[in-house]
Design a protein around this motif. Structure first.
Motif, PDB file in Angstrom:
ATOM      1  N   GLY A 170      43.636  42.786  61.428  1.00 36.73           N
ATOM      2  CA  GLY A 170      42.772  43.899  61.087  1.00 36.73           C
ATOM      3  C   GLY A 170      43.469  45.134  60.547  1.00 36.73           C
ATOM      4  N   ARG A 171      44.801  45.091  60.443  1.00 39.51           N
ATOM      5  CA  ARG A 171      45.544  46.273  59.988  1.00 39.51           C
ATOM      6  C   ARG A 171      45.666  46.368  58.480  1.00 39.51           C
ATOM      7  NH1 ARG A 171      51.084  45.263  62.824  1.00 39.51           N
ATOM      8  NH2 ARG A 171      50.494  43.130  62.190  1.00 39.51           N
ATOM      9  N   LEU A 172      45.302  45.308  57.764  1.00 36.73           N
ATOM     10  CA  LEU A 172      45.519  45.240  56.323  1.00 36.73           C
ATOM     11  C   LEU A 172      44.336  44.519  55.686  1.00 36.73           C
ATOM     12  CD1 LEU A 172      48.024  46.089  54.588  1.00 36.73           C
ATOM     13  CD2 LEU A 172      48.776  43.705  54.724  1.00 36.73           C
ATOM     14  N   PRO A 173      43.609  45.153  54.765  1.00 31.26           N
ATOM     15  CA  PRO A 173      42.505  44.464  54.092  1.00 31.26           C
ATOM     16  C   PRO A 173      43.010  43.271  53.292  1.00 31.26           C
ATOM     17  CG  PRO A 173      42.433  46.834  53.669  1.00 31.26           C
ATOM     18  CD  PRO A 173      43.750  46.549  54.315  1.00 31.26           C
ATOM     19  N   LEU A 174      42.212  42.222  53.255  1.00 35.10           N
ATOM     20  CA  LEU A 174      42.567  40.999  52.534  1.00 35.10           C
ATOM     21  C   LEU A 174      41.483  40.678  51.514  1.00 35.10           C
ATOM     22  CD1 LEU A 174      43.590  38.824  55.627  1.00 35.10           C
ATOM     23  CD2 LEU A 174      45.098  40.233  54.194  1.00 35.10           C
ATOM     24  N   ILE A 175      41.907  40.321  50.312  1.00 32.79           N
ATOM     25  CA  ILE A 175      41.003  39.863  49.267  1.00 32.79           C
ATOM     26  C   ILE A 175      41.312  38.391  49.017  1.00 32.79           C
ATOM     27  CG2 ILE A 175      40.303  40.104  46.856  1.00 32.79           C
ATOM     28  CD1 ILE A 175      41.072  43.067  47.056  1.00 32.79           C
ATOM     29  N   ALA A 176      40.308  37.545  49.115  1.00 27.84           N
ATOM     30  CA  ALA A 176      40.504  36.098  49.011  1.00 27.84           C
ATOM     31  C   ALA A 176      40.271  35.619  47.582  1.00 27.84           C
ATOM     32  CB  ALA A 176      39.570  35.364  49.963  1.00 27.84           C
ATOM     33  N   VAL A 177      41.143  34.725  47.121  1.00 25.05           N
ATOM     34  CA  VAL A 177      41.035  34.107  45.790  1.00 25.05           C
ATOM     35  C   VAL A 177      41.450  32.642  45.920  1.00 25.05           C
ATOM     36  CG1 VAL A 177      41.516  34.457  43.344  1.00 25.05           C
ATOM     37  CG2 VAL A 177      42.120  36.238  44.982  1.00 25.05           C
ATOM     38  N   GLY A 178      40.884  31.801  45.065  1.00 21.93           N
ATOM     39  CA  GLY A 178      41.321  30.409  45.015  1.00 21.93           C
ATOM     40  C   GLY A 178      40.225  29.439  45.384  1.00 21.93           C
ATOM     41  N   GLY A 179      39.586  28.831  44.397  1.00 28.77           N
ATOM     42  CA  GLY A 179      38.571  27.816  44.659  1.00 28.77           C
ATOM     43  C   GLY A 179      37.237  28.352  45.114  1.00 28.77           C
ATOM     44  N   ILE A 180      36.968  29.626  44.901  1.00 30.10           N
ATOM     45  CA  ILE A 180      35.680  30.201  45.315  1.00 30.10           C
ATOM     46  C   ILE A 180      34.671  29.966  44.203  1.00 30.10           C
ATOM     47  CG2 ILE A 180      34.459  32.332  45.914  1.00 30.10           C
ATOM     48  CD1 ILE A 180      37.164  33.292  47.123  1.00 30.10           C
ATOM     49  N   ASP A 181      33.668  29.144  44.481  1.00 34.51           N
ATOM     50  CA  ASP A 181      32.725  28.723  43.450  1.00 34.51           C
ATOM     51  C   ASP A 181      31.276  28.771  43.897  1.00 34.51           C
ATOM     52  OD1 ASP A 181      32.742  26.654  45.271  1.00 34.51           O
ATOM     53  OD2 ASP A 181      33.591  25.164  43.895  1.00 34.51           O
ATOM     54  N   SER A 182      30.996  29.416  45.039  1.00 28.60           N
ATOM     55  CA  SER A 182      29.627  29.461  45.550  1.00 28.60           C
ATOM     56  C   SER A 182      29.497  30.576  46.579  1.00 28.60           C
ATOM     57  CB  SER A 182      29.263  28.128  46.225  1.00 28.60           C
ATOM     58  OG  SER A 182      30.064  27.944  47.390  1.00 28.60           O
ATOM     59  N   GLY A 183      28.256  30.926  46.895  1.00 28.55           N
ATOM     60  CA  GLY A 183      28.022  31.897  47.952  1.00 28.55           C
ATOM     61  C   GLY A 183      28.511  31.390  49.296  1.00 28.55           C
ATOM     62  N   ALA A 184      28.363  30.090  49.525  1.00 29.06           N
ATOM     63  CA  ALA A 184      28.825  29.518  50.787  1.00 29.06           C
ATOM     64  C   ALA A 184      30.326  29.681  50.936  1.00 29.06           C
ATOM     65  CB  ALA A 184      28.442  28.035  50.863  1.00 29.06           C
ATOM     66  N   GLU A 185      31.060  29.459  49.848  1.00 27.95           N
ATOM     67  CA  GLU A 185      32.517  29.577  49.923  1.00 27.95           C
ATOM     68  C   GLU A 185      32.941  31.033  50.077  1.00 27.95           C
ATOM     69  OE1 GLU A 185      36.142  28.351  50.568  1.00 27.95           O
ATOM     70  OE2 GLU A 185      34.480  26.960  50.261  1.00 27.95           O
ATOM     71  N   ALA A 186      32.279  31.937  49.372  1.00 23.59           N
ATOM     72  CA  ALA A 186      32.581  33.360  49.526  1.00 23.59           C
ATOM     73  C   ALA A 186      32.318  33.806  50.968  1.00 23.59           C
ATOM     74  CB  ALA A 186      31.741  34.180  48.552  1.00 23.59           C
ATOM     75  N   TYR A 187      31.225  33.346  51.522  1.00 19.92           N
ATOM     76  CA  TYR A 187      30.868  33.700  52.905  1.00 19.92           C
ATOM     77  C   TYR A 187      31.898  33.159  53.890  1.00 19.92           C
ATOM     78  CZ  TYR A 187      27.719  34.289  56.951  1.00 19.92           C
ATOM     79  OH  TYR A 187      27.146  34.661  58.148  1.00 19.92           O
ATOM     80  N   ALA A 188      32.365  31.931  53.658  1.00 16.72           N
ATOM     81  CA  ALA A 188      33.372  31.346  54.545  1.00 16.72           C
ATOM     82  C   ALA A 188      34.664  32.154  54.512  1.00 16.72           C
ATOM     83  CB  ALA A 188      33.643  29.896  54.132  1.00 16.72           C
ATOM     84  N   ARG A 189      35.063  32.637  53.343  1.00 16.52           N
ATOM     85  CA  ARG A 189      36.300  33.432  53.261  1.00 16.52           C
ATOM     86  C   ARG A 189      36.124  34.777  53.970  1.00 16.52           C
ATOM     87  NH1 ARG A 189      39.554  31.107  49.028  1.00 16.52           N
ATOM     88  NH2 ARG A 189      38.624  29.044  48.750  1.00 16.52           N
ATOM     89  N   ILE A 190      34.950  35.372  53.830  1.00 17.21           N
ATOM     90  CA  ILE A 190      34.698  36.640  54.519  1.00 17.21           C
ATOM     91  C   ILE A 190      34.732  36.440  56.024  1.00 17.21           C
ATOM     92  CG2 ILE A 190      32.896  38.361  54.964  1.00 17.21           C
ATOM     93  CD1 ILE A 190      32.206  37.995  51.900  1.00 17.21           C
ATOM     94  N   ARG A 191      34.120  35.394  56.507  1.00 17.41           N
ATOM     95  CA  ARG A 191      34.151  35.122  57.953  1.00 17.41           C
ATOM     96  C   ARG A 191      35.555  34.767  58.427  1.00 17.41           C
ATOM     97  NH1 ARG A 191      28.673  33.606  60.529  1.00 17.41           N
ATOM     98  NH2 ARG A 191      30.096  33.053  62.207  1.00 17.41           N
ATOM     99  N   ALA A 192      36.411  34.310  57.493  1.00 17.33           N
ATOM    100  CA  ALA A 192      37.802  33.986  57.848  1.00 17.33           C
ATOM    101  C   ALA A 192      38.718  35.204  57.787  1.00 17.33           C
ATOM    102  CB  ALA A 192      38.335  32.898  56.930  1.00 17.33           C
ATOM    103  N   GLY A 193      38.188  36.367  57.352  1.00 15.16           N
ATOM    104  CA  GLY A 193      38.988  37.582  57.378  1.00 15.16           C
ATOM    105  C   GLY A 193      39.069  38.358  56.088  1.00 15.16           C
ATOM    106  N   ALA A 194      38.464  37.858  55.009  1.00 12.20           N
ATOM    107  CA  ALA A 194      38.507  38.572  53.736  1.00 12.20           C
ATOM    108  C   ALA A 194      37.480  39.700  53.709  1.00 12.20           C
ATOM    109  CB  ALA A 194      38.255  37.618  52.575  1.00 12.20           C
ATOM    110  N   CYS A 195      37.874  40.817  53.098  1.00  9.06           N
ATOM    111  CA  CYS A 195      36.950  41.936  52.897  1.00  9.06           C
ATOM    112  C   CYS A 195      36.195  41.797  51.584  1.00  9.06           C
ATOM    113  CB  CYS A 195      37.714  43.255  52.897  1.00  9.06           C
ATOM    114  SG  CYS A 195      38.610  43.606  54.413  1.00  9.06           S
TER     115      CYS A 195
END
Length: 349
Positions: A277-302
């Motif tokens: 939680g000390r550093l914001p994270l932006i997720a990239v790589g294979g994101i092709d749907s709302g479900a995948e974006a949501y999974a990355r956010i729940r995994a720690g991406a802002c």
């Protein structure tokens, strides 16, 4: 997946690099309508950046900041252009861009081909005022002091971009990924910290997916020590999964798209655990749907970024991701997107 986009279908019939150039020209010259206002549940803040939604464009599409007006009207919450190097360079010999259609993937070995800082800065000076625009900084291939190249980019573009990304993870510039080692990283990030203009916008570090959890933890520690504002996880991979079907699968370069998904998620989870939680994270790589974006956010991406999926899904992908993501947040009882960050994986759906 998604709907049929005749424009995207037509571009995929062309040589990949020709299609890329035509897409940039279209986004530059074709007038596009202003997108509808975003669902308020998607508004979020990342390292002080106020984003109308968390769906960004990853670097690589608009290397020279030519098409920012068109890109800003596709519905992205933020747009990252570049990579830009201090001096213009042609990049690697062609062919250097390959579509792996059967795998919904791309291999590129472009080599930071771009028109240089001065052309880039001139275009940023007249960019759309209402768009959140980031500048992805690279180093020239023949530079003897690559850290100095990043400092030069940061200084020249101060006040022109809303944020900066230090790209040390492209696999297509010799010696670049060596900057992810601790001594070289401390030197680079220390010099970047000294060069930053007060109030000049956040600085992110983009890392490779081909790192161990221990290496990622070291990078998180170095980033915190040197006041880096966040991590972008992750760049293209040098790995070649055995599942690849395309005849282009053995081409040299960085692999992106659907096959990168697993490695990018592993890297994101390692970064989230180390950052705590000390550093914001932006997720990239294979994101092709709302479900995948949501999974990355729940995994720690802002926030998340997309690129390769646009080639297969078309620009309508951005709106589809946003609608699906908003629906998923409400279905799971989250009043804001920020409440879903690091909520953990879904047990069922």
């Amino acid at each position: 997946m998604g709907g049929f986009d005749p424009g995207t279908w037509a571009l995929r019939r062309l040589d990949p690099e020709v299609a890329h150039r035509l897409a940039i020209l279209g986004l530059t010259h074709v007038p596009l309508p202003v997108p509808p206002a975003d669902d308020p549940i998607l508004r979020t803040t990342v390292a002080g950046l106020d984003l109308p939604n968390p769906i960004g464009l990853a670097a690589g599409l608009d290397k020279n900041a030519e098409a920012l007006r068109g890109l800003s009207r596709l519905g992205f919450g933020f747009v990252e252009c570049g990579s830009v190097t201090p001096r213009p360079q042609p990049g690697n010999p062609k062919p250097r861009l390959f579509r792996l259609a059967e795998d919904r993937a791309i291999i590129n070995r472009m080599g930071f081909n771009n028109a240089g800082l001065e052309a880039f800065a001139a275009r940023l000076a007249v960019r759309p005022a209402n768009a959140v625009v980031g500048a992805n900084l690279g180093a020239n291939k023949d530079s003897e002091d690559k850290a100095a190249d990043y400092v030069a980019g940061l200084k020249r573009l101060a006040g022109l971009a809303d944020y900066f990304t230090i790209n040390i993870s492209s696999p297509n510039t010799p010696g670049l990924r060596a900057l992810q080692g601790r001594d070289a990283l401390d030197d680079l990030l220390g010099r970047v910290a000294e060069a930053r203009a007060p109030g000049g916008g956040p600085v992110f570090l983009k890392i490779a997916p081909d790192l161990t959890a221990a290496e990622i933890a070291m990078i998180v520690d170095a980033s915190l020590t040197n006041r880096i504002d966040g991590l972008i996880v992750s760049n293209t991979t040098l790995e070649r999964p055995e599942t690849l079907k395309s005849s282009w699968r053995s081409q040299a370069g960085g692999l992106s798209g659907a096959p990168l998904k697993t490695g990018a998620i592993v890297a994101l989870k390692a970064a989230a655990e180390a950052a705590a939680g000390r550093l914001p994270l932006i997720a990239v790589g294979g994101i092709d749907s709302g479900a995948e974006a949501y999974a990355r956010i729940r995994a720690g991406a802002c926030a998340v970024q997309v690129y390769s999926a646009l080639i297969y899904e078309g620009p309508g992908l951005v709106g589809r991701i946003k609608r699906d993501l908003a629906g998923r947040l409400r279905a799971d009882g989250f009043p804001t997107l920020s409440d879903a960050i690091s909520a953990g994986p879904l047990t069922s759906r």
